[in-house]
Write a protein that holds these residues in place. Structure first.
Motif, PDB file in Angstrom:
ATOM      1  N   GLY A   6       9.228 104.293  -2.344  1.00  0.00           N
ATOM      2  CA  GLY A   6       9.669 104.445  -3.728  1.00  0.00           C
ATOM      3  C   GLY A   6      11.135 104.809  -3.832  1.00  0.00           C
ATOM      4  O   GLY A   6      11.604 105.190  -4.902  1.00  0.00           O
ATOM      5  N   THR A   7      11.870 104.698  -2.737  1.00  0.00           N
ATOM      6  CA  THR A   7      13.302 104.976  -2.751  1.00  0.00           C
ATOM      7  C   THR A   7      14.063 103.714  -3.132  1.00  0.00           C
ATOM      8  O   THR A   7      13.478 102.629  -3.240  1.00  0.00           O
ATOM      9  N   LYS A   8      15.378 103.851  -3.294  1.00  0.00           N
ATOM     10  CA  LYS A   8      16.183 102.687  -3.645  1.00  0.00           C
ATOM     11  C   LYS A   8      16.173 101.657  -2.518  1.00  0.00           C
ATOM     12  O   LYS A   8      16.185 100.458  -2.759  1.00  0.00           O
ATOM     13  N   GLU A   9      16.119 102.122  -1.257  1.00  0.00           N
ATOM     14  CA  GLU A   9      16.095 101.225  -0.108  1.00  0.00           C
ATOM     15  C   GLU A   9      14.717 100.605   0.112  1.00  0.00           C
ATOM     16  O   GLU A   9      14.594  99.514   0.647  1.00  0.00           O
ATOM     17  N   ASP A  10      13.646 101.309  -0.257  1.00  0.00           N
ATOM     18  CA  ASP A  10      12.263 100.847  -0.058  1.00  0.00           C
ATOM     19  C   ASP A  10      11.473 101.033  -1.355  1.00  0.00           C
ATOM     20  O   ASP A  10      10.601 101.895  -1.452  1.00  0.00           O
ATOM     21  N   PRO A  11      11.767 100.207  -2.391  1.00  0.00           N
ATOM     22  CA  PRO A  11      11.105 100.387  -3.685  1.00  0.00           C
ATOM     23  C   PRO A  11       9.659  99.895  -3.673  1.00  0.00           C
ATOM     24  O   PRO A  11       9.266  99.096  -2.833  1.00  0.00           O
ATOM     25  N   GLU A  31      17.582  93.894  -9.607  1.00  0.00           N
ATOM     26  CA  GLU A  31      17.630  95.088  -8.756  1.00  0.00           C
ATOM     27  C   GLU A  31      16.469  96.031  -9.059  1.00  0.00           C
ATOM     28  O   GLU A  31      15.832  95.948 -10.109  1.00  0.00           O
ATOM     29  N   ALA A  32      16.243  96.963  -8.141  1.00  0.00           N
ATOM     30  CA  ALA A  32      15.195  97.970  -8.323  1.00  0.00           C
ATOM     31  C   ALA A  32      15.548  98.880  -9.493  1.00  0.00           C
ATOM     32  O   ALA A  32      16.717  99.187  -9.728  1.00  0.00           O
ATOM     33  N   GLN A  33      14.519  99.299 -10.239  1.00  0.00           N
ATOM     34  CA  GLN A  33      14.721 100.168 -11.393  1.00  0.00           C
ATOM     35  C   GLN A  33      13.951 101.460 -11.209  1.00  0.00           C
ATOM     36  O   GLN A  33      12.922 101.493 -10.531  1.00  0.00           O
ATOM     37  N   ARG A  34      14.445 102.528 -11.817  1.00  0.00           N
ATOM     38  CA  ARG A  34      13.866 103.861 -11.648  1.00  0.00           C
ATOM     39  C   ARG A  34      12.890 104.203 -12.757  1.00  0.00           C
ATOM     40  O   ARG A  34      13.059 103.786 -13.898  1.00  0.00           O
ATOM     41  N   CYS A  35      11.900 105.001 -12.394  1.00  0.00           N
ATOM     42  CA  CYS A  35      11.001 105.578 -13.387  1.00  0.00           C
ATOM     43  C   CYS A  35      11.814 106.617 -14.163  1.00  0.00           C
ATOM     44  O   CYS A  35      12.502 107.441 -13.555  1.00  0.00           O
ATOM     45  N   PRO A  36      11.755 106.621 -15.502  1.00  0.00           N
ATOM     46  CA  PRO A  36      12.565 107.566 -16.266  1.00  0.00           C
ATOM     47  C   PRO A  36      12.134 109.027 -16.090  1.00  0.00           C
ATOM     48  O   PRO A  36      12.915 109.932 -16.370  1.00  0.00           O
ATOM     49  N   SER A  37      10.941 109.261 -15.583  1.00  0.00           N
ATOM     50  CA  SER A  37      10.461 110.632 -15.452  1.00  0.00           C
ATOM     51  C   SER A  37      10.663 111.199 -14.043  1.00  0.00           C
ATOM     52  O   SER A  37      11.261 112.249 -13.880  1.00  0.00           O
ATOM     53  N   CYS A  38      10.188 110.484 -13.020  1.00  0.00           N
ATOM     54  CA  CYS A  38      10.229 111.042 -11.660  1.00  0.00           C
ATOM     55  C   CYS A  38      11.308 110.438 -10.780  1.00  0.00           C
ATOM     56  O   CYS A  38      11.634 110.987  -9.737  1.00  0.00           O
ATOM     57  N   GLY A  39      11.843 109.282 -11.150  1.00  0.00           N
ATOM     58  CA  GLY A  39      12.913 108.676 -10.373  1.00  0.00           C
ATOM     59  C   GLY A  39      12.449 107.734  -9.275  1.00  0.00           C
ATOM     60  O   GLY A  39      13.270 107.269  -8.489  1.00  0.00           O
TER      61      GLY A  39
END
Length: 129
Positions: free
Chosen positions: A72-77, A109-117
């Motif tokens: 769940g990181t930017k490198e491994d979404p 590109e990968a996008q983040r969850c607005p709550s947990c990131g």
């Protein structure tokens, strides 16, 4: 009584001949006559056969298997398969949380969850049939 048992003794060769002739007329390429029970793959047809062949090759055409774990990181979404350019995703940010955070993930590109990131990435997925 003696006549009945003498009749049975004399008719045994005839009975064996009748059984041999009947079994010779049947198809001999059946799996049971070859000495085994056919496997699921041997007797599958249609969509089931295609699915079994794909699973044998290591593919998962209908997403039946458990998905791979991602960090769940930017490198491994987390991978989000979609047949369109966007998809609605629900994130349960904490393991014991009952609230779901919903947001749209778009192609690119990968996008983040607005709550947990946690990061999510949309990947195009072809329909198998």
């Amino acid at each position: 009584m003696a006549f009945v048992s003498l009749f049975r003794v004399l008719n045994r060769p005839v009975l064996r001949t009748v059984v041999a002739v009947r079994s010779a007329g049947r198809s001999s390429n059946r799996a049971m006559s070859a000495g085994g029970i056919p496997t699921d793959e041997e007797q599958a047809t249609g969509l089931e056969r295609k699915t079994l062949q794909a699973l044998k090759k290591g593919l998962d055409p209908y997403s039946m298997l458990k998905p791979k774990e991602y960090a769940g990181t930017k490198e491994d979404p987390h991978i989000v398969p979609s047949i369109q350019n966007q998809r609605l995703v629900g994130c349960i940010c904490e393991e014991d949380n009952s609230a779901i955070v919903w947001f749209w993930v778009h192609a690119g590109e990968a996008q983040r969850c607005p709550s947990c990131g946690a990061h999510y990435k949309l990947v195009h997925h072809d329909v198998p049939h």
